[in-house]
Motif scaffolding. Sequence first.
Motif, PDB file in Angstrom:
ATOM      1  N   ASP A 141      -4.999   8.144   3.341  1.00  0.00           N
ATOM      2  CA  ASP A 141      -4.364   7.307   4.363  1.00  0.00           C
ATOM      3  C   ASP A 141      -2.900   7.695   4.565  1.00  0.00           C
ATOM      4  OD1 ASP A 141      -4.256   5.317   6.298  1.00  0.00           O
ATOM      5  OD2 ASP A 141      -3.717   3.743   4.878  1.00  0.00           O
ATOM      6  N   MET A 142      -2.643   9.000   4.678  1.00  0.00           N
ATOM      7  CA  MET A 142      -1.274   9.468   4.795  1.00  0.00           C
ATOM      8  C   MET A 142      -0.687   9.300   6.179  1.00  0.00           C
ATOM      9  SD  MET A 142      -1.166  12.772   2.260  1.00  0.00           S
ATOM     10  CE  MET A 142       0.599  12.932   2.502  1.00  0.00           C
ATOM     11  N   GLU A 143      -1.465   8.739   7.099  1.00  0.00           N
ATOM     12  CA  GLU A 143      -0.911   8.374   8.397  1.00  0.00           C
ATOM     13  C   GLU A 143       0.239   7.383   8.221  1.00  0.00           C
ATOM     14  OE1 GLU A 143      -3.717   6.506  10.952  1.00  0.00           O
ATOM     15  OE2 GLU A 143      -2.480   6.722  12.752  1.00  0.00           O
ATOM     16  N   ARG A 144       0.177   6.585   7.134  1.00  0.00           N
ATOM     17  CA  ARG A 144       1.226   5.605   6.862  1.00  0.00           C
ATOM     18  C   ARG A 144       2.594   6.262   6.655  1.00  0.00           C
ATOM     19  NH1 ARG A 144       0.908   0.468   5.781  1.00  0.00           N
ATOM     20  NH2 ARG A 144       2.785   0.673   4.500  1.00  0.00           N
ATOM     21  N   LEU A 145       2.607   7.535   6.286  1.00  0.00           N
ATOM     22  CA  LEU A 145       3.872   8.212   6.050  1.00  0.00           C
ATOM     23  C   LEU A 145       4.729   8.269   7.312  1.00  0.00           C
ATOM     24  CD1 LEU A 145       5.564   9.735   3.940  1.00  0.00           C
ATOM     25  CD2 LEU A 145       4.347  11.821   4.573  1.00  0.00           C
TER      26      LEU A 145
END
Length: 896
Positions: free
Chosen positions: A610-614
């Motif tokens: 879920d690295m879109e949160r970065l």
Amino acid sequence: MRPINLLPAFLLAGGYSTSAVTPEARLEEKHFALLETYCLDCHDGDTQKGKVDLEALPFHITTIGQAELWQKVLNAMNSGEMPPHDKKQPENSAKADFLDDLANTQVIAREALSDTGGKITMRRLNRREYQNTIGYLTGVTLDASSLPSDGGGGTFDTVGASQFISSDQFEQYLKLGRTAIDEWFERRAAAGYKPKVFRVEPENTVNVQSRKNMETQEETYGRYLLWKAGVDKAAKLPENAGVLAQIQKKYKLKELTDNVRLYQNANLLSRVPDAKEFGFRDANQASFSYQGGYNRTYAYMKHYLELPHSDRGTYLKLVWAIQRIDVLPKPMDVPPGTYKIRIRAGTVEGSDPSRQFIEIGHPQRVNQVPAGFSSLPIASLQVTGTVDNTEVIETTVEIGAETPREFGIQERQPKDKKSLRDAYNRYKRENGYGTPPAIWVDWIELEGPLAASSGGDDNSDWWVSAESVPDESARARLIFQNFATNAFRDAQPGSDFLDRLVAIFKARREAGDAFNVAVRTPLSVILASPGFLYLSEPGDEKERRTLTDRELAVRLAYFLWSAPPDQELLSLAKKGELHKPAVLRQQTGRLLADSRSDEFVSGFVHQWLDMERLDFFQFDVQLHREFDESTRSASRQEVYQSFTHLLRDAKGGRLGKFLKADYVFINGLLANYYGIDGVTGDQFRKVVVPAGSPRGGLLGMAAIHAMGSDGVNSSPVERGAWIMRYLLNTPPPPAPANVPQLSRLADKPITARERLLAHQEEAQCASCHRKIDPIGFGLENFDAASKWRTTEHHLTKSRNGKNWTKGKSWEIDASGGIFNGPKFDGYFGLRDLVAAREEDFAQGFTEHLIGYALGRPFGFADSKLANHIVAGAKAKDFAVSEFIHTLVQSEPFRRK
């Protein structure tokens, strides 16, 4: 543990089959007592208030309707609406237990009711695959952001059921395809070009402009002084005393002598000289010419121009739109292709190491004034030389048909210009001129197009092999057939399809187009056709079958490269050998070792974790100055590079090393950010960290901490939930709607721990927070941007909302524990506990890998497959590559 681990032991042993026992979504009967006591008076079979009959609602959820009604119960109790406030309320502990069990039961119900039973929906190329496939066919890199979005609902972008397309979007595919074809011809025409070098010597550009600005400011300042003298004289006249008093009162000034407010309002005075006679528009412009021009930047530019070596280079500046050096060739001189940007530069002795980086981007101008870049920086390069011993640093850039042909460099900096102005003013009070220099630049040059990039990629044979055919129509048909065969991944186009393409070609020729132009629309049609856009595995949908070798080659290539199969894969498929276990394993290993598997790493890992949160937040520059776009990009790469190392480790990189390791994969920028000495340059490399370092493994990476924050403060809730979901494989239920907020604590100077413990005063909050928060506390030694700290501060914003003030501070307590499990006394204890759960981590990793590879959400029908993969990897010490080998060899991967 996940429900999958509750299966009977005999189902976990031995091999696997495509069938599996589906765990039941069943709420424990003990909770009926709570409903009977607090709910059934209003919601039984007789009363049915609000048309809700809880008495008849089964605890074993088997239908969507039942699940929806239970969700309403969960939402109503989470929000505090039920039981009504004027009714008897259950004890907090009992209510929390009920909500906890119901939420977990709903998670099982959602999975059970959405299980595909192993069915794979035909899917199209997602954006990444489309972009890579176009690149493979033409050598062109397209911007695919205008295409339909991929994924959604928590699924991977490879899941066909979540991919949608409309007839209007086919027009977009046609347009993008034409862009790629046009650029291919441009690149082919440029194949014989001799590379050009465009060099900029800043002493002949930036420094010349700075001197002109200084001369202009000096002249303007002279006119300003003459006008100011007249204003000062008028201000002494008795008749102006009343006006002066009004100005003084309005701006609450103790005196007006040499005050900017006096000169801005000079037109209110009697017998004041007209600013227009001195070359100014009005009094305000005259005043600003000094305050905003001469006083602000004259000393700054003068100091820089008088520094040593300014006669043969320049020092990069950080403020006032004079910081950039641009390379501005004529667009016609820069055809599409690959180019090198080189910079000879050095650092200033004693300068801040965090400032010794150059950003490259496309220049932006606002009202003809340089104003940073038009988009995010293309690259960030560390300057490793010195002014007396410079070094040449370089990077490669791609120029496409629609790419800006201009480039600029500037010192690494945040987007927030206020922080730069604040730093400038602070330095000026200290040194009299402003921000000191950190980087000196001798020259910058752009070279290209480089020969290796011209004329498309190796697949240009689709054109070359047809050039000798004399008849135009036959030649065009062969071109279309060759190109379509490549585009359709070695599937032959039909004769009718080719006939229609030739008809379009003939119509364009009759309209006057040259041959090389007339073929472009038909080629674009191929790139917008279903045979190209869809990964079709045709057959009777009612019957599952084994993939053909060609289909297997396509599935394998898009799994590990997000791109079409190469000639070696297709050749083995034609020979009917690819499906053989030994051959398939060898080819899987080859694909993983190839740099193209970087696409698998970035595509899968980004979505799995879920690295879109970065990218959700802009970090507050005042608090986290160094966490800019360059650091954000580097922190993302650290995660990818760490996983890639394990994937390609010849000795079998162990998955657990992703949880805890005695090394990191960093470049010079991250080394500086983490405070690790001895690492310079822009290439990521393996670096052993000192004993006792908090770095090494996911829990020590900046990207993970940044995702668990809001850009200002760390969030133990986000961090704890992330660890539970992705590392411990015990995901908490989704956050309930309408949970009451603790607004009364918003401005209280209390610790994060105290603030979150207050959540547990509410039963609907306690059911989740008692599990999540104690884990998240273990990462509190990392601030929002991953800097290590031992003290936490209470922060408040100034009234104008521009500045932060640090108030009360306290030592951080990073102790916590796993719910109903072991405790830890700080970060290192948490890391050890997580690392000890390698098998749970492997189970979650495998479930996500199956969903990504097979193009459908992981379901209960996949439980035996997941267990088989984990068992196979465990036998090989959890080698990351073994998870992939076992999956590729499995029956579900090789079947439709």
